[in-house]
Design a protein around this motif. Structure first.
Motif, PDB file in Angstrom:
ATOM      1  N   VAL A   1      49.905 -13.989  26.349  1.00 49.29           N
ATOM      2  CA  VAL A   1      49.521 -13.543  27.692  1.00 49.29           C
ATOM      3  C   VAL A   1      50.197 -12.221  28.040  1.00 49.29           C
ATOM      4  O   VAL A   1      49.560 -11.277  28.521  1.00 49.29           O
ATOM      5  N   VAL A   2      51.496 -12.139  27.777  1.00 48.66           N
ATOM      6  CA  VAL A   2      52.245 -10.927  28.112  1.00 48.66           C
ATOM      7  C   VAL A   2      51.720  -9.723  27.331  1.00 48.66           C
ATOM      8  O   VAL A   2      51.507  -8.643  27.893  1.00 48.66           O
ATOM      9  N   VAL A   3      51.491  -9.905  26.023  1.00 51.31           N
ATOM     10  CA  VAL A   3      51.016  -8.801  25.189  1.00 51.31           C
ATOM     11  C   VAL A   3      49.625  -8.355  25.621  1.00 51.31           C
ATOM     12  O   VAL A   3      49.358  -7.150  25.764  1.00 51.31           O
ATOM     13  N   ALA A   4      48.718  -9.317  25.822  1.00 56.08           N
ATOM     14  CA  ALA A   4      47.342  -8.966  26.186  1.00 56.08           C
ATOM     15  C   ALA A   4      47.275  -8.259  27.538  1.00 56.08           C
ATOM     16  O   ALA A   4      46.584  -7.244  27.680  1.00 56.08           O
ATOM     17  N   VAL A   5      47.970  -8.792  28.512  1.00 50.87           N
ATOM     18  CA  VAL A   5      47.971  -8.157  29.834  1.00 50.87           C
ATOM     19  C   VAL A   5      48.628  -6.790  29.769  1.00 50.87           C
ATOM     20  O   VAL A   5      48.171  -5.826  30.390  1.00 50.87           O
ATOM     21  N   GLY A   6      49.714  -6.680  28.989  1.00 52.10           N
ATOM     22  CA  GLY A   6      50.381  -5.389  28.846  1.00 52.10           C
ATOM     23  C   GLY A   6      49.469  -4.342  28.219  1.00 52.10           C
ATOM     24  O   GLY A   6      49.413  -3.197  28.688  1.00 52.10           O
ATOM     25  N   ILE A   7      48.741  -4.736  27.170  1.00 52.76           N
ATOM     26  CA  ILE A   7      47.807  -3.799  26.529  1.00 52.76           C
ATOM     27  C   ILE A   7      46.728  -3.369  27.506  1.00 52.76           C
ATOM     28  O   ILE A   7      46.364  -2.185  27.574  1.00 52.76           O
ATOM     29  N   MET A   8      46.208  -4.321  28.280  1.00 56.90           N
ATOM     30  CA  MET A   8      45.150  -3.989  29.230  1.00 56.90           C
ATOM     31  C   MET A   8      45.651  -3.011  30.290  1.00 56.90           C
ATOM     32  O   MET A   8      44.978  -2.016  30.609  1.00 56.90           O
ATOM     33  N   LEU A   9      46.832  -3.260  30.818  1.00 60.96           N
ATOM     34  CA  LEU A   9      47.370  -2.369  31.857  1.00 60.96           C
ATOM     35  C   LEU A   9      47.636  -0.972  31.314  1.00 60.96           C
ATOM     36  O   LEU A   9      47.338   0.034  31.975  1.00 60.96           O
ATOM     37  N   ILE A  10      48.191  -0.899  30.114  1.00 57.18           N
ATOM     38  CA  ILE A  10      48.453   0.410  29.515  1.00 57.18           C
ATOM     39  C   ILE A  10      47.157   1.170  29.284  1.00 57.18           C
ATOM     40  O   ILE A  10      47.043   2.372  29.579  1.00 57.18           O
ATOM     41  N   ALA A  11      46.146   0.449  28.755  1.00 56.59           N
ATOM     42  CA  ALA A  11      44.853   1.102  28.504  1.00 56.59           C
ATOM     43  C   ALA A  11      44.209   1.577  29.795  1.00 56.59           C
ATOM     44  O   ALA A  11      43.680   2.694  29.874  1.00 56.59           O
ATOM     45  N   LEU A  12      44.254   0.763  30.838  1.00 55.72           N
ATOM     46  CA  LEU A  12      43.636   1.143  32.112  1.00 55.72           C
ATOM     47  C   LEU A  12      44.356   2.333  32.741  1.00 55.72           C
ATOM     48  O   LEU A  12      43.706   3.242  33.289  1.00 55.72           O
ATOM     49  N   LEU A  13      45.670   2.337  32.653  1.00 59.05           N
ATOM     50  CA  LEU A  13      46.420   3.468  33.209  1.00 59.05           C
ATOM     51  C   LEU A  13      46.122   4.756  32.450  1.00 59.05           C
ATOM     52  O   LEU A  13      45.956   5.831  33.044  1.00 59.05           O
ATOM     53  N   ALA A  14      46.063   4.626  31.101  1.00 61.21           N
ATOM     54  CA  ALA A  14      45.776   5.815  30.298  1.00 61.21           C
ATOM     55  C   ALA A  14      44.372   6.345  30.581  1.00 61.21           C
ATOM     56  O   ALA A  14      44.162   7.563  30.713  1.00 61.21           O
ATOM     57  N   LEU A  15      43.399   5.454  30.682  1.00 62.24           N
ATOM     58  CA  LEU A  15      42.031   5.885  30.960  1.00 62.24           C
ATOM     59  C   LEU A  15      41.889   6.433  32.373  1.00 62.24           C
ATOM     60  O   LEU A  15      41.081   7.335  32.618  1.00 62.24           O
TER      61      LEU A  15
ATOM     62  N   LEU B   1      39.503  -6.744  19.089  1.00 63.74           N
ATOM     63  CA  LEU B   1      38.333  -5.862  19.088  1.00 63.74           C
ATOM     64  C   LEU B   1      37.461  -6.099  20.318  1.00 63.74           C
ATOM     65  O   LEU B   1      36.933  -5.150  20.914  1.00 63.74           O
ATOM     66  N   VAL B   2      37.297  -7.368  20.691  1.00 63.73           N
ATOM     67  CA  VAL B   2      36.517  -7.683  21.890  1.00 63.73           C
ATOM     68  C   VAL B   2      37.117  -7.009  23.121  1.00 63.73           C
ATOM     69  O   VAL B   2      36.410  -6.472  23.979  1.00 63.73           O
ATOM     70  N   ILE B   3      38.445  -7.008  23.189  1.00 63.70           N
ATOM     71  CA  ILE B   3      39.130  -6.418  24.348  1.00 63.70           C
ATOM     72  C   ILE B   3      39.112  -4.902  24.300  1.00 63.70           C
ATOM     73  O   ILE B   3      38.812  -4.224  25.298  1.00 63.70           O
TER      74      ILE B   3
ATOM     75  N   GLY C   1      35.357  -6.546  34.315  1.00 62.60           N
ATOM     76  CA  GLY C   1      34.892  -6.885  32.973  1.00 62.60           C
ATOM     77  C   GLY C   1      36.032  -6.953  31.978  1.00 62.60           C
ATOM     78  O   GLY C   1      36.078  -7.852  31.126  1.00 62.60           O
ATOM     79  N   ASP C   2      36.965  -5.995  32.072  1.00 57.82           N
ATOM     80  CA  ASP C   2      38.125  -6.007  31.182  1.00 57.82           C
ATOM     81  C   ASP C   2      38.959  -7.272  31.386  1.00 57.82           C
ATOM     82  O   ASP C   2      39.406  -7.903  30.425  1.00 57.82           O
ATOM     83  N   ALA C   3      39.167  -7.634  32.663  1.00 55.64           N
ATOM     84  CA  ALA C   3      39.968  -8.820  32.967  1.00 55.64           C
ATOM     85  C   ALA C   3      39.310 -10.085  32.419  1.00 55.64           C
ATOM     86  O   ALA C   3      39.989 -10.977  31.898  1.00 55.64           O
ATOM     87  N   VAL C   4      37.976 -10.148  32.523  1.00 58.74           N
ATOM     88  CA  VAL C   4      37.258 -11.324  32.008  1.00 58.74           C
ATOM     89  C   VAL C   4      37.393 -11.405  30.495  1.00 58.74           C
ATOM     90  O   VAL C   4      37.637 -12.482  29.930  1.00 58.74           O
ATOM     91  N   ARG C   5      37.244 -10.267  29.802  1.00 56.95           N
ATOM     92  CA  ARG C   5      37.363 -10.276  28.343  1.00 56.95           C
ATOM     93  C   ARG C   5      38.754 -10.715  27.917  1.00 56.95           C
ATOM     94  O   ARG C   5      38.917 -11.522  26.999  1.00 56.95           O
ATOM     95  N   VAL C   6      39.765 -10.169  28.576  1.00 56.94           N
ATOM     96  CA  VAL C   6      41.137 -10.541  28.239  1.00 56.94           C
ATOM     97  C   VAL C   6      41.375 -12.023  28.501  1.00 56.94           C
ATOM     98  O   VAL C   6      41.982 -12.730  27.690  1.00 56.94           O
ATOM     99  N   ALA C   7      40.869 -12.524  29.628  1.00 56.57           N
ATOM    100  CA  ALA C   7      41.059 -13.935  29.972  1.00 56.57           C
ATOM    101  C   ALA C   7      40.382 -14.849  28.948  1.00 56.57           C
ATOM    102  O   ALA C   7      40.956 -15.865  28.530  1.00 56.57           O
ATOM    103  N   VAL C   8      39.168 -14.487  28.534  1.00 50.31           N
ATOM    104  CA  VAL C   8      38.444 -15.309  27.559  1.00 50.31           C
ATOM    105  C   VAL C   8      39.209 -15.369  26.239  1.00 50.31           C
ATOM    106  O   VAL C   8      39.355 -16.452  25.638  1.00 50.31           O
ATOM    107  N   VAL C   9      39.703 -14.232  25.788  1.00 45.33           N
ATOM    108  CA  VAL C   9      40.443 -14.203  24.522  1.00 45.33           C
ATOM    109  C   VAL C   9      41.752 -14.979  24.638  1.00 45.33           C
ATOM    110  O   VAL C   9      42.097 -15.780  23.756  1.00 45.33           O
ATOM    111  N   ILE C  10      42.471 -14.796  25.732  1.00 43.84           N
ATOM    112  CA  ILE C  10      43.752 -15.484  25.907  1.00 43.84           C
ATOM    113  C   ILE C  10      43.545 -16.996  25.979  1.00 43.84           C
ATOM    114  O   ILE C  10      44.248 -17.774  25.316  1.00 43.84           O
TER     115      ILE C  10
END
Length: 258
Positions: free
Chosen positions: A8-22, A185-187, A204-213
């Motif tokens: 959970v920590v890794v996936a959420v961290g990756i998502m936040l970093i990606a969203l901030l960078a984008l 890859l899905v995320i 959409g990003d949050a849903v993908r991350v939640a499904v994978v987690i």
């Protein structure tokens, strides 16, 4: 549970970093390349779901097999107790059967969650087999019951070996790796477009991350038969000890072994 927390920590961290960078460097969505990326993401999702479903079936089958092995061991102990109960000279063996059952429930189970077994019940089982071999019953019927008890103690030893194998088993690494790679890859694939995030895309990003987690977390929680959500407990051994009391009522022991 540690695996799930890390995931959970890794996936959420990756998502936040990606969203901030984008958000800082991303461009507006112009639709270029979206179709090919969507196709690749959907393909990764299909692979992820396939591996997830297959892993769930394997975990369920392993859980059922382990449950059957535990139940068979407890039932064999009960049958052995029935065999020795009518033999007056076998009162100490009754105590050893009770001791082995109690030690298995109290000492083995906490270790089996880590894939280990206590050496103490193993020694008790060896002593039990030796005592059964050394038993010198009087009468043909008692001798026949002794032979049956010897057969049962061999079955218990085999069942214990199976339980040790079950405790050391788990989901093969290839499935875990496949789920992690396809889930990643899905995320991450939609982020390769470099599009600045909007509220719908963030959802959409949050849903993908939640499904994978949720998927990977669920598999990890049921991947071991003696830990996690569907962990098998020592209930069969506790029920066997209750059966011993009922057998003792029918065949009272002539003395209590110390």
């Amino acid at each position: 549970m540690g695996w799930v927390t890390v995931l959970v920590v890794v996936a959420v961290g990756i998502m936040l970093i990606a969203l901030l960078a984008l958000r800082r460097r991303g461009r507006a969505d112009d639709g270029n390349g979206a179709a090919s990326v969507d196709f690749a993401a959907n393909l990764a999702l299909a692979v992820y779901l396939l591996v997830l479903a297959y892993a769930a079936v394997l975990c369920r089958d392993a859980l059922a097999t382990s449950q059957t092995d535990v139940q068979a061991e407890a039932e064999t102990l009960t049958e052995m107790y029935w065999s020795v109960a009518p033999i007056p000279e076998a009162a100490p063996i009754r105590s050893q059967i009770r001791q082995y059952s109690a030690q298995s429930a109290e000492l083995d189970w906490p270790l089996m969650a880590r894939g280990e077994m206590s050496p103490i019940p193993t020694k008790t089982l060896k002593d039990l087999r030796a005592a059964t071999i050394q038993l010198r019953p009087v009468g043909e019927e008692s001798k026949s019951l002794q032979q049956d008890a010897l057969s049962r103690v061999s079955e218990v030893a085999h069942a214990r070996a199976l339980r040790a194998d079950d405790a050391g088993s788990g989901l093969e690494a290839i499935f875990v790796i496949s789920m992690l790679v396809s889930g990643l890859l899905v995320i991450a694939l939609p982020w390769t477009l470099g599009v600045r995030p909007t509220m719908p895309s963030v959802i959409g990003d949050a849903v993908r991350v939640a499904v994978v987690i949720i998927g990977i977390g669920f598999i990890m929680l049921i991947s071991h038969p003696f830990s996690g959500l569907s962990a098998i407990g020592p209930d069969a051994f506790k029920e066997a000890q209750q059966q011993y009391d009922q057998i003792d009522y029918r065949f009272p022991a002539p003395f209590t072994a110390e």
